[in-house]
Design a protein around this motif. Structure first.
Motif, PDB file in Angstrom:
ATOM      1  N   ASP A  46      22.106  37.269  32.711  1.00 10.99           N
ATOM      2  CA  ASP A  46      21.015  36.279  31.964  1.00 10.99           C
ATOM      3  C   ASP A  46      21.582  34.775  32.362  1.00 10.99           C
ATOM      4  OD1 ASP A  46      19.834  38.379  30.900  1.00 10.99           O
ATOM      5  OD2 ASP A  46      20.798  38.391  29.168  1.00 10.99           O
ATOM      6  N   ASN A  47      22.702  34.476  32.757  1.00  8.37           N
ATOM      7  CA  ASN A  47      23.410  33.199  32.869  1.00  8.37           C
ATOM      8  C   ASN A  47      23.233  32.986  34.378  1.00  8.37           C
ATOM      9  OD1 ASN A  47      23.962  32.908  30.302  1.00  8.37           O
ATOM     10  ND2 ASN A  47      25.987  33.737  30.353  1.00  8.37           N
ATOM     11  N   TRP A  48      22.706  33.845  35.334  1.00  5.72           N
ATOM     12  CA  TRP A  48      22.482  33.591  36.638  1.00  5.72           C
ATOM     13  C   TRP A  48      23.738  33.637  37.544  1.00  5.72           C
ATOM     14  CZ3 TRP A  48      18.846  34.512  40.206  1.00  5.72           C
ATOM     15  CH2 TRP A  48      18.857  33.922  41.075  1.00  5.72           C
ATOM     16  N   ASN A  49      24.709  32.899  37.205  1.00  5.95           N
ATOM     17  CA  ASN A  49      25.972  32.773  37.850  1.00  5.95           C
ATOM     18  C   ASN A  49      26.846  33.573  37.008  1.00  5.95           C
ATOM     19  OD1 ASN A  49      25.175  30.979  39.753  1.00  5.95           O
ATOM     20  ND2 ASN A  49      25.870  29.311  38.849  1.00  5.95           N
ATOM     21  N   VAL A  50      28.031  34.357  37.799  1.00  4.50           N
ATOM     22  CA  VAL A  50      28.691  35.108  37.044  1.00  4.50           C
ATOM     23  C   VAL A  50      30.216  34.868  37.648  1.00  4.50           C
ATOM     24  CG1 VAL A  50      28.526  37.239  38.602  1.00  4.50           C
ATOM     25  CG2 VAL A  50      29.314  37.510  36.340  1.00  4.50           C
ATOM     26  N   GLN A  51      31.171  35.044  36.795  1.00  2.30           N
ATOM     27  CA  GLN A  51      32.737  34.786  37.253  1.00  2.30           C
ATOM     28  C   GLN A  51      33.295  35.781  37.560  1.00  2.30           C
ATOM     29  OE1 GLN A  51      35.881  33.508  34.466  1.00  2.30           O
ATOM     30  NE2 GLN A  51      36.206  31.609  35.914  1.00  2.30           N
ATOM     31  N   VAL A  52      34.103  35.978  38.839  1.00  3.13           N
ATOM     32  CA  VAL A  52      34.853  36.958  39.023  1.00  3.13           C
ATOM     33  C   VAL A  52      35.936  36.852  38.299  1.00  3.13           C
ATOM     34  CG1 VAL A  52      35.917  38.238  41.152  1.00  3.13           C
ATOM     35  CG2 VAL A  52      33.753  37.057  41.600  1.00  3.13           C
ATOM     36  N   GLN A  53      36.479  38.128  37.742  1.00  8.97           N
ATOM     37  CA  GLN A  53      37.512  38.091  36.641  1.00  8.97           C
ATOM     38  C   GLN A  53      38.630  38.517  37.009  1.00  8.97           C
ATOM     39  OE1 GLN A  53      37.364  40.134  32.603  1.00  8.97           O
ATOM     40  NE2 GLN A  53      37.228  38.100  31.913  1.00  8.97           N
ATOM     41  N   TRP A  54      38.607  39.681  38.007  1.00 13.65           N
ATOM     42  CA  TRP A  54      39.655  40.534  38.930  1.00 13.65           C
ATOM     43  C   TRP A  54      39.192  41.230  40.018  1.00 13.65           C
ATOM     44  CZ3 TRP A  54      40.832  45.602  39.508  1.00 13.65           C
ATOM     45  CH2 TRP A  54      42.041  45.893  39.580  1.00 13.65           C
ATOM     46  N   ILE A  55      40.235  41.352  40.852  1.00 11.86           N
ATOM     47  CA  ILE A  55      39.716  42.088  41.899  1.00 11.86           C
ATOM     48  C   ILE A  55      41.036  43.017  42.439  1.00 11.86           C
ATOM     49  CG2 ILE A  55      38.566  42.444  44.326  1.00 11.86           C
ATOM     50  CD1 ILE A  55      37.602  39.425  44.070  1.00 11.86           C
ATOM     51  N   LEU A  56      41.025  44.086  42.774  1.00 15.08           N
ATOM     52  CA  LEU A  56      42.248  45.017  43.243  1.00 15.08           C
ATOM     53  C   LEU A  56      42.661  44.137  44.656  1.00 15.08           C
ATOM     54  CD1 LEU A  56      43.492  47.658  42.758  1.00 15.08           C
ATOM     55  CD2 LEU A  56      42.330  48.480  44.644  1.00 15.08           C
ATOM     56  N   PRO A  57      43.750  43.780  44.810  1.00 13.56           N
ATOM     57  CA  PRO A  57      44.490  42.888  45.914  1.00 13.56           C
ATOM     58  C   PRO A  57      43.848  43.514  47.167  1.00 13.56           C
ATOM     59  CG  PRO A  57      46.034  43.432  44.250  1.00 13.56           C
ATOM     60  CD  PRO A  57      44.995  44.214  43.788  1.00 13.56           C
ATOM     61  N   PHE A 217      37.759  34.860  45.672  1.00 14.50           N
ATOM     62  CA  PHE A 217      38.996  34.890  45.048  1.00 14.50           C
ATOM     63  C   PHE A 217      38.657  34.892  43.671  1.00 14.50           C
ATOM     64  CE2 PHE A 217      37.303  30.613  45.663  1.00 14.50           C
ATOM     65  CZ  PHE A 217      37.361  29.933  44.344  1.00 14.50           C
ATOM     66  N   VAL A 218      39.895  35.488  42.922  1.00 15.68           N
ATOM     67  CA  VAL A 218      39.577  35.624  41.504  1.00 15.68           C
ATOM     68  C   VAL A 218      39.426  34.209  40.659  1.00 15.68           C
ATOM     69  CG1 VAL A 218      40.781  36.204  39.274  1.00 15.68           C
ATOM     70  CG2 VAL A 218      41.202  37.845  41.607  1.00 15.68           C
ATOM     71  N   GLY A 219      38.279  34.166  40.026  1.00 19.08           N
ATOM     72  CA  GLY A 219      38.027  33.039  39.074  1.00 19.08           C
ATOM     73  C   GLY A 219      36.756  32.244  39.737  1.00 19.08           C
ATOM     74  N   MET A 220      36.454  32.462  40.835  1.00 22.85           N
ATOM     75  CA  MET A 220      35.019  31.955  41.527  1.00 22.85           C
ATOM     76  C   MET A 220      33.880  32.415  40.698  1.00 22.85           C
ATOM     77  SD  MET A 220      34.296  34.023  45.122  1.00 22.85           S
ATOM     78  CE  MET A 220      32.800  33.113  45.262  1.00 22.85           C
ATOM     79  N   THR A 221      33.036  31.546  40.954  1.00 17.77           N
ATOM     80  CA  THR A 221      31.722  31.641  40.383  1.00 17.77           C
ATOM     81  C   THR A 221      30.777  32.409  41.382  1.00 17.77           C
ATOM     82  OG1 THR A 221      32.046  30.220  38.717  1.00 17.77           O
ATOM     83  CG2 THR A 221      29.796  30.870  38.920  1.00 17.77           C
ATOM     84  N   ALA A 222      30.006  33.396  41.347  1.00 17.45           N
ATOM     85  CA  ALA A 222      29.115  33.914  42.346  1.00 17.45           C
ATOM     86  C   ALA A 222      27.666  33.967  41.745  1.00 17.45           C
ATOM     87  CB  ALA A 222      29.657  35.049  42.884  1.00 17.45           C
ATOM     88  N   GLN A 223      26.808  33.817  42.550  1.00 14.15           N
ATOM     89  CA  GLN A 223      25.472  34.139  42.443  1.00 14.15           C
ATOM     90  C   GLN A 223      25.138  35.563  42.345  1.00 14.15           C
ATOM     91  OE1 GLN A 223      23.020  31.154  44.416  1.00 14.15           O
ATOM     92  NE2 GLN A 223      23.950  29.557  43.507  1.00 14.15           N
ATOM     93  N   PRO A 224      23.911  36.175  41.908  1.00 11.44           N
ATOM     94  CA  PRO A 224      23.633  37.540  42.156  1.00 11.44           C
ATOM     95  C   PRO A 224      23.352  37.895  43.674  1.00 11.44           C
ATOM     96  CG  PRO A 224      22.413  36.592  40.457  1.00 11.44           C
ATOM     97  CD  PRO A 224      22.830  35.257  41.152  1.00 11.44           C
ATOM     98  N   SER A 225      23.999  39.104  44.007  1.00 10.72           N
ATOM     99  CA  SER A 225      24.033  39.550  45.334  1.00 10.72           C
ATOM    100  C   SER A 225      24.742  39.083  46.441  1.00 10.72           C
ATOM    101  CB  SER A 225      22.349  39.717  45.771  1.00 10.72           C
ATOM    102  OG  SER A 225      21.550  40.425  44.967  1.00 10.72           O
TER     103      SER A 225
END
Length: 323
Positions: A46-57, A217-225
Protein backbone atom coordinates in the motif's frame (compact mmCIF):
# COMPACT_ATOMS: atom_id res chain seq x y z
CA UNK A 1 61.29 12.48 -57.08
CA UNK A 2 61.27 12.95 -53.30
CA UNK A 3 57.74 14.32 -53.45
CA UNK A 4 56.60 11.20 -55.35
CA UNK A 5 58.22 8.91 -52.77
CA UNK A 6 56.57 10.78 -49.87
CA UNK A 7 53.18 10.69 -51.63
CA UNK A 8 53.52 6.97 -52.27
CA UNK A 9 54.39 6.34 -48.63
CA UNK A 10 51.35 8.31 -47.47
CA UNK A 11 49.07 6.37 -49.79
CA UNK A 12 50.47 3.08 -48.53
CA UNK A 13 50.02 4.15 -44.91
CA UNK A 14 46.40 5.18 -45.57
CA UNK A 15 45.66 1.77 -47.05
CA UNK A 16 47.45 -0.04 -44.26
CA UNK A 17 45.81 1.58 -41.20
CA UNK A 18 42.21 0.62 -41.98
CA UNK A 19 43.34 -2.92 -42.76
CA UNK A 20 44.95 -3.11 -39.35
CA UNK A 21 41.84 -1.74 -37.71
CA UNK A 22 39.70 -4.22 -39.66
CA UNK A 23 41.50 -7.07 -37.92
CA UNK A 24 40.52 -5.80 -34.46
CA UNK A 25 38.11 -8.42 -33.04
CA UNK A 26 34.72 -7.54 -31.58
CA UNK A 27 34.77 -8.31 -27.88
CA UNK A 28 31.60 -8.54 -25.77
CA UNK A 29 31.17 -8.91 -22.05
CA UNK A 30 28.50 -11.37 -21.06
CA UNK A 31 27.16 -13.22 -18.09
CA UNK A 32 26.11 -16.80 -17.56
CA UNK A 33 22.39 -17.13 -16.96
CA UNK A 34 20.06 -20.01 -16.19
CA UNK A 35 16.76 -20.56 -17.93
CA UNK A 36 15.13 -22.07 -14.86
CA UNK A 37 15.67 -19.79 -11.87
CA UNK A 38 13.63 -19.01 -8.80
CA UNK A 39 13.55 -15.24 -8.78
CA UNK A 40 12.57 -13.15 -5.77
CA UNK A 41 10.83 -9.86 -6.60
CA UNK A 42 9.85 -7.02 -4.31
CA UNK A 43 6.10 -7.18 -3.57
CA UNK A 44 3.51 -4.49 -4.14
CA UNK A 45 2.40 -2.78 -0.93
CA UNK A 46 0.00 0.00 0.00
CA UNK A 47 3.00 2.29 0.50
CA UNK A 48 4.34 1.48 -3.01
CA UNK A 49 7.96 1.29 -1.85
CA UNK A 50 9.16 -1.48 0.46
CA UNK A 51 12.38 -1.85 2.41
CA UNK A 52 14.57 -4.95 2.13
CA UNK A 53 14.95 -5.99 5.77
CA UNK A 54 17.06 -9.13 5.44
CA UNK A 55 18.57 -11.35 2.73
CA UNK A 56 20.43 -14.62 3.01
CA UNK A 57 24.12 -13.79 2.38
CA UNK A 58 25.06 -13.92 -1.29
CA UNK A 59 26.74 -17.16 -2.26
CA UNK A 60 25.24 -19.14 0.62
CA UNK A 61 23.49 -22.34 -0.37
CA UNK A 62 19.79 -22.17 0.36
CA UNK A 63 17.97 -25.41 0.95
CA UNK A 64 14.39 -25.96 -0.11
CA UNK A 65 12.12 -24.27 2.44
CA UNK A 66 14.80 -21.91 3.77
CA UNK A 67 13.96 -18.25 4.34
CA UNK A 68 15.74 -16.18 1.69
CA UNK A 69 14.35 -12.62 1.68
CA UNK A 70 12.43 -10.64 4.30
CA UNK A 71 10.80 -7.28 3.54
CA UNK A 72 9.74 -4.70 6.11
CA UNK A 73 6.24 -5.58 7.32
CA UNK A 74 5.78 -3.24 10.29
CA UNK A 75 2.84 -1.33 8.80
CA UNK A 76 1.18 -4.56 7.61
CA UNK A 77 1.49 -6.13 11.06
CA UNK A 78 -0.14 -3.04 12.56
CA UNK A 79 -3.04 -3.30 10.11
CA UNK A 80 -3.46 -6.99 10.92
CA UNK A 81 -3.75 -6.18 14.63
CA UNK A 82 -6.31 -3.46 13.86
CA UNK A 83 -8.40 -5.80 11.74
CA UNK A 84 -8.24 -8.55 14.37
CA UNK A 85 -9.66 -6.08 16.89
CA UNK A 86 -12.30 -4.99 14.35
CA UNK A 87 -13.36 -8.60 13.74
CA UNK A 88 -13.75 -9.25 17.47
CA UNK A 89 -15.67 -6.00 17.98
CA UNK A 90 -17.91 -6.74 14.99
CA UNK A 91 -18.76 -10.20 16.31
CA UNK A 92 -19.58 -8.78 19.74
CA UNK A 93 -21.79 -6.17 18.06
CA UNK A 94 -23.53 -8.96 16.13
CA UNK A 95 -24.27 -10.70 19.45
CA UNK A 96 -25.74 -7.47 20.85
CA UNK A 97 -27.81 -6.88 17.69
CA UNK A 98 -29.10 -10.46 17.79
CA UNK A 99 -29.98 -10.14 21.49
CA UNK A 100 -31.82 -6.86 20.94
CA UNK A 101 -33.56 -8.38 17.95
CA UNK A 102 -34.74 -11.38 19.95
CA UNK A 103 -36.04 -9.08 22.68
CA UNK A 104 -37.89 -6.84 20.23
CA UNK A 105 -39.28 -9.89 18.45
CA UNK A 106 -40.57 -11.33 21.74
CA UNK A 107 -42.22 -8.02 22.58
CA UNK A 108 -43.77 -7.70 19.10
CA UNK A 109 -44.97 -11.32 19.20
CA UNK A 110 -46.48 -10.85 22.66
CA UNK A 111 -48.16 -7.63 21.54
CA UNK A 112 -49.67 -9.32 18.49
CA UNK A 113 -50.92 -12.30 20.51
CA UNK A 114 -52.48 -9.92 23.02
CA UNK A 115 -54.30 -7.95 20.31
CA UNK A 116 -55.39 -11.24 18.74
CA UNK A 117 -56.95 -12.34 22.04
CA UNK A 118 -58.59 -8.93 22.48
CA UNK A 119 -59.91 -9.25 18.94
CA UNK A 120 -61.39 -12.66 19.72
CA UNK A 121 -63.06 -11.24 22.85
CA UNK A 122 -64.35 -8.21 20.93
CA UNK A 123 -65.85 -10.52 18.29
CA UNK A 124 -67.62 -12.51 20.97
CA UNK A 125 -68.97 -9.35 22.57
CA UNK A 126 -69.98 -7.89 19.22
CA UNK A 127 -71.75 -11.12 18.35
CA UNK A 128 -74.35 -10.65 21.10
CA UNK A 129 -77.61 -9.60 19.56
CA UNK A 130 -79.18 -6.24 20.29
CA UNK A 131 -82.18 -7.88 22.01
CA UNK A 132 -79.98 -8.99 24.89
CA UNK A 133 -78.17 -5.67 25.30
CA UNK A 134 -78.90 -2.07 25.63
CA UNK A 135 -78.40 -0.01 22.50
CA UNK A 136 -75.49 1.73 24.17
CA UNK A 137 -73.67 -1.52 25.04
CA UNK A 138 -74.37 -2.98 21.61
CA UNK A 139 -72.88 0.02 19.82
CA UNK A 140 -69.97 0.05 22.28
CA UNK A 141 -69.15 -3.61 21.49
CA UNK A 142 -69.29 -2.90 17.78
CA UNK A 143 -66.91 0.01 18.20
CA UNK A 144 -64.60 -2.10 20.39
CA UNK A 145 -64.52 -4.73 17.62
CA UNK A 146 -63.45 -2.16 15.03
CA UNK A 147 -60.76 -0.89 17.37
CA UNK A 148 -59.55 -4.45 18.07
CA UNK A 149 -59.35 -5.22 14.32
CA UNK A 150 -57.28 -2.08 13.75
CA UNK A 151 -55.06 -2.78 16.77
CA UNK A 152 -54.44 -6.37 15.69
CA UNK A 153 -53.62 -5.26 12.12
CA UNK A 154 -51.12 -2.74 13.49
CA UNK A 155 -49.62 -5.43 15.76
CA UNK A 156 -49.25 -7.81 12.82
CA UNK A 157 -47.60 -5.09 10.73
CA UNK A 158 -45.30 -4.20 13.62
CA UNK A 159 -44.35 -7.87 14.00
CA UNK A 160 -43.46 -8.05 10.29
CA UNK A 161 -41.41 -4.86 10.50
CA UNK A 162 -39.54 -6.13 13.57
CA UNK A 163 -38.68 -9.39 11.79
CA UNK A 164 -37.46 -7.50 8.69
CA UNK A 165 -35.51 -5.00 10.79
CA UNK A 166 -33.84 -7.82 12.74
CA UNK A 167 -32.94 -9.67 9.54
CA UNK A 168 -31.53 -6.51 7.94
CA UNK A 169 -29.54 -5.58 11.05
CA UNK A 170 -28.04 -9.08 11.37
CA UNK A 171 -27.28 -9.24 7.65
CA UNK A 172 -25.58 -5.83 7.67
CA UNK A 173 -23.50 -6.79 10.67
CA UNK A 174 -22.52 -10.10 9.07
CA UNK A 175 -21.42 -8.16 5.98
CA UNK A 176 -19.34 -5.90 8.24
CA UNK A 177 -17.73 -8.97 9.82
CA UNK A 178 -16.98 -10.50 6.41
CA UNK A 179 -15.49 -7.18 5.27
CA UNK A 180 -13.12 -7.08 8.23
CA UNK A 181 -12.30 -10.79 7.83
CA UNK A 182 -11.48 -10.25 4.15
CA UNK A 183 -9.26 -7.29 5.03
CA UNK A 184 -7.57 -9.43 7.66
CA UNK A 185 -6.93 -12.21 5.13
CA UNK A 186 -5.66 -9.65 2.61
CA UNK A 187 -3.14 -8.23 5.06
CA UNK A 188 -2.15 -11.73 6.23
CA UNK A 189 -1.46 -12.69 2.61
CA UNK A 190 0.55 -9.48 2.23
CA UNK A 191 2.49 -10.42 5.35
CA UNK A 192 3.26 -13.84 3.87
CA UNK A 193 4.66 -12.13 0.78
CA UNK A 194 7.03 -10.16 3.00
CA UNK A 195 8.92 -13.39 3.76
CA UNK A 196 9.99 -15.45 0.75
CA UNK A 197 11.24 -19.01 0.94
CA UNK A 198 13.36 -21.16 -1.34
CA UNK A 199 11.53 -23.61 -3.57
CA UNK A 200 14.76 -25.36 -4.58
CA UNK A 201 18.28 -25.75 -3.30
CA UNK A 202 21.04 -23.60 -4.74
CA UNK A 203 23.29 -20.58 -4.24
CA UNK A 204 21.69 -17.20 -3.57
CA UNK A 205 22.63 -14.47 -6.04
CA UNK A 206 21.71 -10.84 -5.45
CA UNK A 207 20.01 -8.74 -8.11
CA UNK A 208 21.12 -5.34 -9.37
CA UNK A 209 19.49 -1.96 -8.87
CA UNK A 210 17.63 -1.22 -12.14
CA UNK A 211 18.78 2.42 -12.14
CA UNK A 212 22.43 2.44 -11.09
CA UNK A 213 23.38 -1.21 -11.48
CA UNK A 214 24.70 -1.62 -7.94
CA UNK A 215 24.06 -4.82 -6.00
CA UNK A 216 20.95 -5.11 -3.89
CA UNK A 217 21.72 -4.62 -0.20
CA UNK A 218 19.91 -4.92 3.12
CA UNK A 219 18.16 -1.68 3.99
CA UNK A 220 17.57 -0.49 0.43
CA UNK A 221 14.11 0.66 -0.65
CA UNK A 222 12.67 -1.15 -3.65
CA UNK A 223 9.71 -0.57 -5.90
CA UNK A 224 7.26 -3.34 -6.86
CA UNK A 225 8.63 -6.09 -9.14
CA UNK A 226 12.28 -5.20 -8.68
CA UNK A 227 14.52 -8.25 -8.82
CA UNK A 228 16.00 -8.70 -5.36
CA UNK A 229 17.67 -12.10 -5.58
CA UNK A 230 17.50 -15.43 -7.33
CA UNK A 231 18.38 -19.06 -6.83
CA UNK A 232 19.68 -20.26 -10.20
CA UNK A 233 19.40 -23.67 -11.70
CA UNK A 234 22.55 -25.38 -12.92
CA UNK A 235 20.57 -26.68 -15.89
CA UNK A 236 19.91 -24.78 -19.09
CA UNK A 237 22.88 -22.41 -18.76
CA UNK A 238 23.44 -19.78 -21.45
CA UNK A 239 25.37 -16.55 -21.92
CA UNK A 240 23.60 -13.21 -22.16
CA UNK A 241 25.40 -10.24 -23.70
CA UNK A 242 24.32 -6.77 -24.76
CA UNK A 243 25.48 -5.54 -28.16
CA UNK A 244 25.80 -1.85 -29.00
CA UNK A 245 23.62 -0.63 -31.86
CA UNK A 246 26.74 0.17 -33.89
CA UNK A 247 28.00 -3.41 -33.79
CA UNK A 248 24.72 -5.29 -34.18
CA UNK A 249 24.94 -5.33 -37.97
CA UNK A 250 28.09 -7.46 -37.75
CA UNK A 251 26.46 -10.31 -35.85
CA UNK A 252 24.61 -13.22 -37.42
CA UNK A 253 22.62 -16.09 -35.96
CA UNK A 254 24.48 -19.43 -35.62
CA UNK A 255 27.87 -17.69 -35.61
CA UNK A 256 30.45 -19.47 -33.44
CA UNK A 257 32.40 -17.39 -30.98
CA UNK A 258 35.30 -18.08 -28.63
CA UNK A 259 34.88 -17.09 -25.00
CA UNK A 260 36.62 -17.27 -21.67
CA UNK A 261 35.26 -17.14 -18.16
CA UNK A 262 36.76 -14.79 -15.60
CA UNK A 263 36.67 -17.65 -13.11
CA UNK A 264 38.58 -19.96 -15.49
CA UNK A 265 40.72 -17.73 -17.74
CA UNK A 266 42.98 -20.61 -18.79
CA UNK A 267 40.13 -22.45 -20.52
CA UNK A 268 39.09 -21.57 -24.10
CA UNK A 269 35.45 -22.36 -24.79
CA UNK A 270 33.12 -22.03 -27.78
CA UNK A 271 29.55 -20.69 -27.90
CA UNK A 272 26.96 -20.21 -30.63
CA UNK A 273 24.84 -17.10 -31.17
CA UNK A 274 21.24 -18.31 -30.93
CA UNK A 275 19.17 -15.19 -30.53
CA UNK A 276 19.28 -11.43 -31.08
CA UNK A 277 16.47 -9.22 -29.84
CA UNK A 278 14.56 -7.32 -32.51
CA UNK A 279 14.18 -4.17 -30.42
CA UNK A 280 17.00 -2.30 -28.70
CA UNK A 281 16.83 -1.28 -25.05
CA UNK A 282 18.40 1.49 -23.04
CA UNK A 283 20.85 0.47 -20.34
CA UNK A 284 20.68 3.40 -17.97
CA UNK A 285 23.84 2.43 -16.14
CA UNK A 286 25.78 2.56 -19.44
CA UNK A 287 24.57 5.93 -20.72
CA UNK A 288 22.04 7.00 -23.31
CA UNK A 289 22.96 4.52 -26.07
CA UNK A 290 20.81 1.52 -26.90
CA UNK A 291 21.79 -2.14 -26.91
CA UNK A 292 20.46 -5.41 -28.29
CA UNK A 293 20.16 -8.46 -26.09
CA UNK A 294 21.93 -11.52 -27.49
CA UNK A 295 21.85 -15.11 -26.27
CA UNK A 296 24.63 -17.66 -26.75
CA UNK A 297 24.42 -21.38 -26.11
CA UNK A 298 27.39 -23.54 -25.18
CA UNK A 299 28.26 -27.00 -23.98
CA UNK A 300 29.44 -26.92 -20.40
CA UNK A 301 32.76 -28.53 -19.62
CA UNK A 302 32.14 -31.14 -16.94
CA UNK A 303 35.52 -30.34 -15.42
CA UNK A 304 34.39 -26.78 -14.68
CA UNK A 305 31.94 -25.80 -11.96
CA UNK A 306 29.81 -23.22 -13.73
CA UNK A 307 27.32 -21.06 -11.91
CA UNK A 308 24.96 -18.35 -13.12
CA UNK A 309 26.38 -14.91 -12.57
CA UNK A 310 29.87 -15.74 -13.80
CA UNK A 311 31.29 -13.21 -16.27
CA UNK A 312 32.32 -14.23 -19.76
CA UNK A 313 34.33 -12.49 -22.47
CA UNK A 314 33.28 -13.32 -26.02
CA UNK A 315 35.63 -12.65 -28.91
CA UNK A 316 34.45 -12.52 -32.55
CA UNK A 317 37.71 -13.01 -34.42
CA UNK A 318 36.12 -12.83 -37.84
CA UNK A 319 34.15 -9.61 -37.27
CA UNK A 320 35.21 -6.13 -38.29
CA UNK A 321 34.47 -3.60 -35.58
CA UNK A 322 35.27 -0.78 -37.99
CA UNK A 323 32.89 -1.83 -40.74
Amino acid sequence: MCKKLILSALMLSCCYLPAALAQTPLILSGQIKASDNQTFYSPKTDNWNVQVQWILPEGDIAKKGDLVVVFDSGSIQSKIEQEEVSVISSREELFRIASRGEQSLLEATYGQKRTALLLDKARIDAGISLEHLSKYDYQKYQLDLEKAVVANAKALENLKQVKVANTVAVTKQNITIVKHENKLKYHENKLEQMSVYAERSGPVLYGNHPWNGEKVFVGMTAQPSWKIAEIPSVNGLYIEAWVHEVDIKNLHINTSVNFKLDAFPQHNLVATLDEISSQPEERKEWGNDVYYRSVFSFKADKALTLLPGMSAQLEFTGVNVSE
